[in-house]
Design a protein around this motif. Structure first.
Motif, PDB file in Angstrom:
ATOM      1  N   ARG A 172      35.309 -11.140  17.499  1.00  0.00           N
ATOM      2  CA  ARG A 172      36.738 -11.306  17.255  1.00  0.00           C
ATOM      3  C   ARG A 172      37.457 -11.439  18.596  1.00  0.00           C
ATOM      4  NH1 ARG A 172      39.102  -7.718  12.342  1.00  0.00           N
ATOM      5  NH2 ARG A 172      37.393  -7.966  10.848  1.00  0.00           N
ATOM      6  N   TRP A 173      38.491 -12.297  18.600  1.00  0.00           N
ATOM      7  CA  TRP A 173      39.328 -12.466  19.788  1.00  0.00           C
ATOM      8  C   TRP A 173      40.792 -12.381  19.387  1.00  0.00           C
ATOM      9  CZ3 TRP A 173      35.059 -15.329  18.639  1.00  0.00           C
ATOM     10  CH2 TRP A 173      34.005 -15.334  19.576  1.00  0.00           C
ATOM     11  N   THR A 174      41.562 -11.628  20.155  1.00  0.00           N
ATOM     12  CA  THR A 174      43.003 -11.571  19.963  1.00  0.00           C
ATOM     13  C   THR A 174      43.691 -12.474  20.983  1.00  0.00           C
ATOM     14  OG1 THR A 174      43.140  -9.610  21.373  1.00  0.00           O
ATOM     15  CG2 THR A 174      42.926  -9.253  18.992  1.00  0.00           C
ATOM     16  N   LEU A 175      45.004 -12.586  20.879  1.00  0.00           N
ATOM     17  CA  LEU A 175      45.765 -13.469  21.750  1.00  0.00           C
ATOM     18  C   LEU A 175      46.347 -12.710  22.942  1.00  0.00           C
ATOM     19  CD1 LEU A 175      47.752 -15.403  19.005  1.00  0.00           C
ATOM     20  CD2 LEU A 175      45.829 -16.287  20.328  1.00  0.00           C
ATOM     21  N   PRO A 176      46.447 -13.367  24.083  1.00  0.00           N
ATOM     22  CA  PRO A 176      47.074 -12.737  25.251  1.00  0.00           C
ATOM     23  C   PRO A 176      48.595 -12.713  25.115  1.00  0.00           C
ATOM     24  CG  PRO A 176      46.477 -14.978  25.782  1.00  0.00           C
ATOM     25  CD  PRO A 176      45.951 -14.721  24.393  1.00  0.00           C
ATOM     26  N   ASP A 177      49.227 -11.836  25.881  1.00  0.00           N
ATOM     27  CA  ASP A 177      50.678 -11.711  25.825  1.00  0.00           C
ATOM     28  C   ASP A 177      51.389 -13.014  26.178  1.00  0.00           C
ATOM     29  OD1 ASP A 177      50.582  -9.081  25.024  1.00  0.00           O
ATOM     30  OD2 ASP A 177      50.797  -8.263  27.046  1.00  0.00           O
ATOM     31  N   SER A 178      50.801 -13.813  27.067  1.00  0.00           N
ATOM     32  CA  SER A 178      51.448 -15.052  27.487  1.00  0.00           C
ATOM     33  C   SER A 178      51.619 -16.032  26.336  1.00  0.00           C
ATOM     34  CB  SER A 178      50.649 -15.708  28.621  1.00  0.00           C
ATOM     35  OG  SER A 178      49.319 -15.990  28.197  1.00  0.00           O
ATOM     36  N   ILE A 179      50.759 -15.945  25.320  1.00  0.00           N
ATOM     37  CA  ILE A 179      50.897 -16.788  24.125  1.00  0.00           C
ATOM     38  C   ILE A 179      51.687 -16.056  23.046  1.00  0.00           C
ATOM     39  CG2 ILE A 179      49.653 -17.954  22.259  1.00  0.00           C
ATOM     40  CD1 ILE A 179      47.440 -18.576  24.230  1.00  0.00           C
ATOM     41  N   ARG A 222      41.494 -15.941  26.982  1.00  0.00           N
ATOM     42  CA  ARG A 222      42.087 -16.190  28.295  1.00  0.00           C
ATOM     43  C   ARG A 222      42.925 -17.458  28.227  1.00  0.00           C
ATOM     44  NH1 ARG A 222      36.900 -14.069  30.256  1.00  0.00           N
ATOM     45  NH2 ARG A 222      36.000 -16.153  30.081  1.00  0.00           N
ATOM     46  N   HIS A 223      44.202 -17.314  28.513  1.00  0.00           N
ATOM     47  CA  HIS A 223      45.137 -18.444  28.498  1.00  0.00           C
ATOM     48  C   HIS A 223      44.990 -19.203  29.809  1.00  0.00           C
ATOM     49  CE1 HIS A 223      49.622 -19.823  28.091  1.00  0.00           C
ATOM     50  NE2 HIS A 223      48.770 -20.831  27.985  1.00  0.00           N
TER      51      HIS A 223
END
Length: 262
Positions: A172-179, A222-223
């Motif tokens: 599972r992967w979550t989204l970074p704050d920048s997105i 990673r954005h």
């Protein structure tokens, strides 16, 4: 109701600061399709997705070729589709209802006859896109802050899940704050791997395309960079027959857009 929601979201996003863009995609063609949710693209066809309908168009001429219309009670929100091998594979949910129920719907890409449904686990979110890779199936589960939410999850609980061939969840992967900061109060609507091997994501409202990298074993995406596109979010699809060409939609005119990113 929809226009009021879009106006509210536009006002909220107008307050976001501008961000550096790695490039601006060029829109090179428009198709009058009536698409409301997204588009899939193949070597000779495009498929316009609109909740309970999917329409196939000839990519060269724009001529309408076939249509599937499902019962809205059974298929309230087919969000996106992708041509995978000999199937048109679509992510579907009961958005904006709760609790969230999501399925993968599989169609004959030519006649658009429905072939089968695959149930997805509950308690994760609403499935918005699905793609196939060598190591399994990847599905994005959206979560929201308001309409379409399932408490206690919010847009920050949006997650990408890798399933094996038996549809058992693994990484599972979550989204970074920048997105995440660009999405609130909505979520990710589209995604797919580009010709450079990177995963690209689109939101719900902003004309932005996010390139991300997946850490091995799961974690936080990673954005890498952001591209400007004309499509205001929604489901997208890369044209594998023409590398660098991305297809999306604009809800302003309900057109499908062919956009050259590279």
């Amino acid at each position: 109701m929809i226009l009021a929601l879009l106006a509210t979201l536009s006002l909220q996003h107008a307050e976001l600061p501008p961000i550096p863009l790695a490039g601006q995609a060029e829109t090179v063609r428009r198709y009058d399709t009536g698409a409301r949710q997204g588009v899939a693209v193949g070597p000779t066809d495009i498929w316009a997705v609109s909740n309970s309908t999917i329409v196939r168009f000839d990519k060269a001429t724009g001529e309408r070729r076939a249509e599937w219309s499902g019962d809205p009670a059974l298929y309230p929100h087919v969000n996106s589709c992708s041509l995978i091998a000999a199937d048109l594979v679509c992510a579907s949910s009961n958005y904006p209802a709760a609790p969230h129920v999501s399925t993968i719907e599989v169609f004959d890409p030519a006649a658009l006859a429905h072939r089968r449904s695959i149930a997805l686990p509950s308690g994760i979110g609403s499935a918005t896109w699905v793609e196939r890779r060598a190591d399994g199936w990847y599905v994005m589960f959206a979560n929201y802050d308001a309409r379409g939410s399932e408490a206690p999850r919010t847009h920050r609980d949006t997650v990408l899940v890798r399933f094996d061939d038996q549809w058992r969840p693994h990484e599972r992967w979550t989204l970074p704050d920048s997105i995440l900061s660009r999405l609130a109060p909505m979520s990710i609507s589209g995604g797919g791997w580009g010709p450079d091997g990177r995963l690209y994501l689109s939101g719900h409202d902003l004309p932005e395309l996010y390139a991300v990298d997946l850490p091995a074993g799961g974690g936080v995406l990673r954005h890498l960079e952001t591209f400007g596109i004309e499509a205001e979010g929604q489901a997208i699809d890369w044209d594998e027959s023409e590398p660098g060409m991305l297809y999306g939609i604009t809800r302003r005119t309900r057109e499908v857009l062919a956009m050259r990113v590279f």
